[in-house]
Design a protein around this motif. Structure first.
Motif, PDB file in Angstrom:
ATOM      1  N   ALA A 268       0.856  -1.182   0.000  1.00 30.41           N
ATOM      2  CA  ALA A 268       0.000   0.000   0.000  1.00 30.41           C
ATOM      3  C   ALA A 268       0.889   1.228   0.000  1.00 30.41           C
ATOM      4  O   ALA A 268       1.909   1.281   0.689  1.00 30.41           O
ATOM      5  CB  ALA A 268      -0.908  -0.011   1.219  1.00 30.41           C
ATOM      6  N   THR A 269       0.513   2.207  -0.780  1.00 31.62           N
ATOM      7  CA  THR A 269       1.294   3.436  -0.827  1.00 31.62           C
ATOM      8  C   THR A 269       0.468   4.587  -0.264  1.00 31.62           C
ATOM      9  O   THR A 269      -0.730   4.669  -0.484  1.00 31.62           O
ATOM     10  CB  THR A 269       1.715   3.775  -2.273  1.00 31.62           C
ATOM     11  N   THR A 270       1.140   5.418   0.459  1.00 28.26           N
ATOM     12  CA  THR A 270       0.523   6.645   0.946  1.00 28.26           C
ATOM     13  C   THR A 270       1.316   7.805   0.347  1.00 28.26           C
ATOM     14  O   THR A 270       2.273   7.577  -0.406  1.00 28.26           O
ATOM     15  CB  THR A 270       0.545   6.711   2.483  1.00 28.26           C
ATOM     16  N   ALA A 271       0.970   8.997   0.699  1.00 30.42           N
ATOM     17  CA  ALA A 271       1.646  10.157   0.129  1.00 30.42           C
ATOM     18  C   ALA A 271       3.128  10.184   0.474  1.00 30.42           C
ATOM     19  O   ALA A 271       3.952  10.643  -0.323  1.00 30.42           O
ATOM     20  CB  ALA A 271       0.977  11.433   0.607  1.00 30.42           C
ATOM     21  N   ASP A 272       3.487   9.676   1.642  1.00 29.75           N
ATOM     22  CA  ASP A 272       4.876   9.776   2.071  1.00 29.75           C
ATOM     23  C   ASP A 272       5.571   8.437   2.330  1.00 29.75           C
ATOM     24  O   ASP A 272       6.733   8.426   2.699  1.00 29.75           O
ATOM     25  CB  ASP A 272       4.962  10.656   3.317  1.00 29.75           C
ATOM     26  N   SER A 273       4.894   7.313   2.137  1.00 33.00           N
ATOM     27  CA  SER A 273       5.568   6.042   2.423  1.00 33.00           C
ATOM     28  C   SER A 273       4.942   4.890   1.647  1.00 33.00           C
ATOM     29  O   SER A 273       3.848   5.012   1.096  1.00 33.00           O
ATOM     30  CB  SER A 273       5.518   5.741   3.917  1.00 33.00           C
ATOM     31  N   ILE A 274       5.680   3.802   1.653  1.00 30.26           N
ATOM     32  CA  ILE A 274       5.209   2.549   1.068  1.00 30.26           C
ATOM     33  C   ILE A 274       5.172   1.534   2.203  1.00 30.26           C
ATOM     34  O   ILE A 274       6.153   1.356   2.915  1.00 30.26           O
ATOM     35  CB  ILE A 274       6.146   2.062  -0.046  1.00 30.26           C
ATOM     36  N   VAL A 275       4.024   0.898   2.379  1.00 30.48           N
ATOM     37  CA  VAL A 275       3.839  -0.029   3.492  1.00 30.48           C
ATOM     38  C   VAL A 275       3.476  -1.396   2.944  1.00 30.48           C
ATOM     39  O   VAL A 275       2.629  -1.509   2.053  1.00 30.48           O
ATOM     40  CB  VAL A 275       2.719   0.469   4.433  1.00 30.48           C
ATOM     41  N   GLU A 276       4.131  -2.433   3.473  1.00 32.28           N
ATOM     42  CA  GLU A 276       3.775  -3.799   3.091  1.00 32.28           C
ATOM     43  C   GLU A 276       2.721  -4.315   4.062  1.00 32.28           C
ATOM     44  O   GLU A 276       2.910  -4.289   5.278  1.00 32.28           O
ATOM     45  CB  GLU A 276       4.981  -4.727   3.128  1.00 32.28           C
ATOM     46  N   ILE A 277       1.612  -4.769   3.516  1.00 34.16           N
ATOM     47  CA  ILE A 277       0.547  -5.353   4.334  1.00 34.16           C
ATOM     48  C   ILE A 277       0.726  -6.859   4.253  1.00 34.16           C
ATOM     49  O   ILE A 277       0.602  -7.440   3.175  1.00 34.16           O
ATOM     50  CB  ILE A 277      -0.849  -4.945   3.821  1.00 34.16           C
TER      51      ILE A 277
END
Length: 149
Positions: free
Chosen positions: A45-54
């Motif tokens: 998942a990507t947000t405006a300031d980071s990439i997160v692995e779910i």
């Protein structure tokens, strides 16, 4: 009444089916896909300031082994098992002290350092057959000591 026709592709051919069959098939297919893939794969998942692995909700044992994940054994050891294990380790320690330096070195290379007979025989510049016989003699010696105790 709805005049819409429903088709399923079976073995490469379109087969006309009723609306109920069509929806039941698709529901079953989607459930199968969910169980086989969606639960077992992680997502990014990507947000405006980071990439997160779910992470996935379910994982395979093989994948966890590849990631070198280990789980602690949360069960409490039974007292009898702990006592037997301690006695066996004590007996093993005594038995190893009765071995000659060469025999002990062989046991250490094969069982503690987990080298193969081929690796040890190459390091000692001897053929595999005599090394194997020596290993069998050492194990027989240790077995006798264990049987005494």
């Amino acid at each position: 009444m709805d005049n819409k026709k429903y088709y399923l592709t079976i073995n490469g051919q379109k087969v006309s089916v009723s609306e109920e069959v069509y929806h039941a098939y698709n529901q079953g297919y989607r459930k199968e896909r969910y169980m086989a893939k969606d639960l077992k794969t992680g997502r990014i998942a990507t947000t405006a300031d980071s990439i997160v692995e779910i992470p996935s909700r379910e994982d395979s044992y093989e994948r966890l082994l590849e990631l070198d994940r280990q789980f602690p054994d949360t069960r409490e050891p039974q007292p009898e098992v702990a006592i037997c294990k301690a006695e066996m380790l004590q007996t093993l320690g005594k038995a190893l002290h009765t071995l000659t330096d060469d025999e002990f070195a062989l046991v250490q290379e094969l069982f503690y350092l987990e080298k193969t007979e081929r690796e040890v025989s190459a390091a000692l510049h001897m053929s595999k057959t005599p090394l194997h016989r020596k290993k069998e003699r050492v194990l027989a010696k240790l077995r006798k000591l264990f049987e005494k105790n």
